[in-house]
Scaffold this motif. Structure first.
Motif, PDB file in Angstrom:
ATOM      1  N   GLU A  71      -0.767  -3.622  -3.230  1.00  0.00           N
ATOM      2  CA  GLU A  71       0.389  -2.928  -2.667  1.00  0.00           C
ATOM      3  C   GLU A  71       1.483  -2.744  -3.717  1.00  0.00           C
ATOM      4  O   GLU A  71       2.164  -1.709  -3.743  1.00  0.00           O
ATOM      5  N   VAL A  72       1.649  -3.719  -4.599  1.00  0.00           N
ATOM      6  CA  VAL A  72       2.622  -3.601  -5.695  1.00  0.00           C
ATOM      7  C   VAL A  72       2.269  -2.424  -6.597  1.00  0.00           C
ATOM      8  O   VAL A  72       3.128  -1.630  -6.991  1.00  0.00           O
ATOM      9  N   VAL A  73       0.991  -2.313  -6.941  1.00  0.00           N
ATOM     10  CA  VAL A  73       0.536  -1.216  -7.799  1.00  0.00           C
ATOM     11  C   VAL A  73       0.789   0.133  -7.130  1.00  0.00           C
ATOM     12  O   VAL A  73       1.306   1.075  -7.754  1.00  0.00           O
ATOM     13  N   LEU A  74       0.432   0.239  -5.857  1.00  0.00           N
ATOM     14  CA  LEU A  74       0.614   1.500  -5.146  1.00  0.00           C
ATOM     15  C   LEU A  74       2.103   1.842  -4.999  1.00  0.00           C
ATOM     16  O   LEU A  74       2.476   3.021  -4.977  1.00  0.00           O
ATOM     17  N   ALA A  75       2.956   0.823  -4.928  1.00  0.00           N
ATOM     18  CA  ALA A  75       4.395   1.075  -4.863  1.00  0.00           C
ATOM     19  C   ALA A  75       4.902   1.723  -6.154  1.00  0.00           C
ATOM     20  O   ALA A  75       5.779   2.598  -6.124  1.00  0.00           O
ATOM     21  N   VAL A  76       4.359   1.304  -7.291  1.00  0.00           N
ATOM     22  CA  VAL A  76       4.742   1.916  -8.569  1.00  0.00           C
ATOM     23  C   VAL A  76       4.390   3.400  -8.569  1.00  0.00           C
ATOM     24  O   VAL A  76       5.197   4.256  -8.950  1.00  0.00           O
ATOM     25  N   ARG A  77       3.190   3.736  -8.118  1.00  0.00           N
ATOM     26  CA  ARG A  77       2.783   5.140  -8.061  1.00  0.00           C
ATOM     27  C   ARG A  77       3.647   5.916  -7.057  1.00  0.00           C
ATOM     28  O   ARG A  77       4.031   7.067  -7.312  1.00  0.00           O
ATOM     29  N   ALA A  78       3.952   5.289  -5.929  1.00  0.00           N
ATOM     30  CA  ALA A  78       4.758   5.967  -4.919  1.00  0.00           C
ATOM     31  C   ALA A  78       6.145   6.302  -5.431  1.00  0.00           C
ATOM     32  O   ALA A  78       6.695   7.377  -5.139  1.00  0.00           O
ATOM     33  N   VAL A  79       6.747   5.400  -6.196  1.00  0.00           N
ATOM     34  CA  VAL A  79       8.070   5.666  -6.764  1.00  0.00           C
ATOM     35  C   VAL A  79       8.007   6.826  -7.756  1.00  0.00           C
ATOM     36  O   VAL A  79       8.887   7.696  -7.774  1.00  0.00           O
ATOM     37  N   ALA A  80       6.981   6.859  -8.571  1.00  0.00           N
ATOM     38  CA  ALA A  80       6.834   7.980  -9.506  1.00  0.00           C
ATOM     39  C   ALA A  80       6.714   9.296  -8.747  1.00  0.00           C
ATOM     40  O   ALA A  80       7.334  10.308  -9.118  1.00  0.00           O
ATOM     41  N   ASP A  81       5.955   9.305  -7.669  1.00  0.00           N
ATOM     42  CA  ASP A  81       5.779  10.518  -6.866  1.00  0.00           C
ATOM     43  C   ASP A  81       7.068  10.912  -6.138  1.00  0.00           C
ATOM     44  O   ASP A  81       7.303  12.097  -5.876  1.00  0.00           O
TER      45      ASP A  81
END
Length: 421
Positions: free
Chosen positions: A246-256
């Motif tokens: 979930e931490v990893v996906l949060a990083v991608r979500a912020v970039a998006d």
């Protein structure tokens, strides 16, 4: 020696250097202060010796190939124009990143020493900075940070790498825990592959860097509770790996969140404990980064990411602990250096444009201390940190001509009165 012979010698030397730590797929594996890095450093020291440059190695392994001549100011006490980059690589990487700039810097320094401008204002030295990449030892840009006073040598030497070895031990093992005084810089010039597509897509020979993207670098630990994969009901699990995902996906979500090409976000280092097929993971360590050209946008992205990570902790299954969040601020390169590089490129008939650097380089540290010029040559298909990284012979030689002419002008005092603001 003719220009053609210089080019042929450079390309032959680059091939020889690229064979040290070579991987089967055409890249290199030369992490900082490993045996392969030590072999490359010995090769460079031999090159310095053969070309009349005196080697100095400081306490954190920065290497300098120095040449002094009668300068208008104070002979051998004059500061140096430093020219170079780094020999260390990622665990599997391309052969151009960093190493091209070191060898080009060595050639440029030797050429300027052999044929200095009339009334030189500075001495000259090629440089190989220690641990630019930051893969075995963190953080990156380590040697240049010590040189510029941003970090202490003692702090760096005590840094423990991923393999449990300190920088001090690793440098001693390869014979490059030096004791020489580093030469004082009056200016710095670095050439590097672009590591992006702008130059190759738009048909330019040279990039002149105007500013760097700002970046946040995070060290994060996700804490769960170790248990048996076959005997623990799902409702009782505290799975650190699920939380880390979930931490990893949060990083991608912020970039998006901020739209295309505005914020970059990545997780590039990830360890799972105890890493057994029949154990629910108890702890995950990871390294993440966010980058943007716009400092205000990055700050908003940073706060959004912290909020998302806090939400994961609030879910109750795991605890997300941000161990560090280090900001590398954006900053501009010196207008006088940008103008000089443009004049040199025009004089050589090279097609050039200005552009920012999205990646970090040692010049980001030097820029805060002395007038600094940062140059790029094209990266075919924009590929970097990959064994398929490639820059053509013609592009490398054009960059060498550009670097040498820029260094000669700088030794002659072209940036002597340049402001650091």
């Amino acid at each position: 020696m003719t220009a053609d012979l210089d080019a042929a010698a450079f390309l032959a030397d680059f091939a020889e250097l690229s064979a040290i730590g070579a991987t089967p797929s055409g890249g290199v594996d030369r992490e900082a202060a490993t045996a392969a890095d030590g072999q490359a450093r010995e090769w460079l020291r031999g090159w310095f010796d053969r070309h009349g440059l005196t080697t100095r190695v400081d306490a954190v392994g920065n290497m300098f190939g120095c040449a002094e001549f009668g300068c208008a100011e104070s002979d051998t006490d004059a500061p140096y124009v430093l020219i170079g980059s780094h020999l260390d690589s990622q665990p599997t990487s391309g052969r151009f990143d960093g190493a091209y700039g070191v060898l080009a810097g060595a050639y440029a320094a030797a050429a300027v020493a052999a044929d200095p401008p009339v009334g030189p204002r500075f001495n000259v030295a090629a440089v190989n900075w220690f641990n630019e990449e930051g893969s075995r030892f963190s953080p990156s840009l380590m040697g240049s940070a010590v040189y510029t006073g941003k970090r202490s040598a003692a702090e760096v030497l005590d840094t423990v790498g991923l393999d449990g070895v300190t920088v001090r031990e690793a440098l001693s093992d390869i014979g490059f825990h030096g004791s020489d005084d580093a030469p004082e810089a009056g200016a710095f010039v670095e050439i590097h592959i672009e590591q992006g597509r702008t130059l190759v897509d738009e048909g330019f020979d040279i990039g002149v860097v105007t500013e760097n993207w700002t970046a946040y670098k995070y060290a994060v630990t996700v804490l769960g509770d170790q248990s048996h994969t076959g005997a623990t009901h799902m409702r009782y699990r505290h799975d650190a790996l699920v939380g880390a995902s979930e931490v990893v996906l949060a990083v991608r979500a912020v970039a998006d969140e901020f739209g295309p090409d505005t914020v970059l976000g990545s997780v590039g280092y990830f360890t799972v404990e105890p890493n057994s097929p029949v154990v629910v993971p108890s702890r995950v360590r990871l390294a993440a980064d966010l980058r943007s050209l716009d400092a205000d946008v990055l700050e908003r992205a940073h706060l959004s990411l912290l909020d998302r990570w806090a939400g994961i902790s609030d879910g109750g299954e795991v605890v997300v602990r941000v161990d560090s969040a280090a900001l590398r601020p954006a900053g501009g390169y010196h207008p006088a250096g940008i103008a000089l590089a443009g004049e040199v490129a025009d004089g050589l008939g090279l097609r050039w444009r200005t552009l920012p650097t999205m990646a970090g380089h040692d010049s980001v540290n030097l820029r805060d201390t002395v007038p600094t010029v940062m140059l790029f040559v094209p990266s075919v298909d924009g590929i970097s940190h990959n064994e398929r990284e490639y820059t053509t012979d013609e592009q490398m030689v054009a960059g060498l001509r550009m670097l040498t002419a820029t260094a000669r002008a700088t030794v002659g005092g072209a940036l002597e009165a340049a402001s650091l603001t």
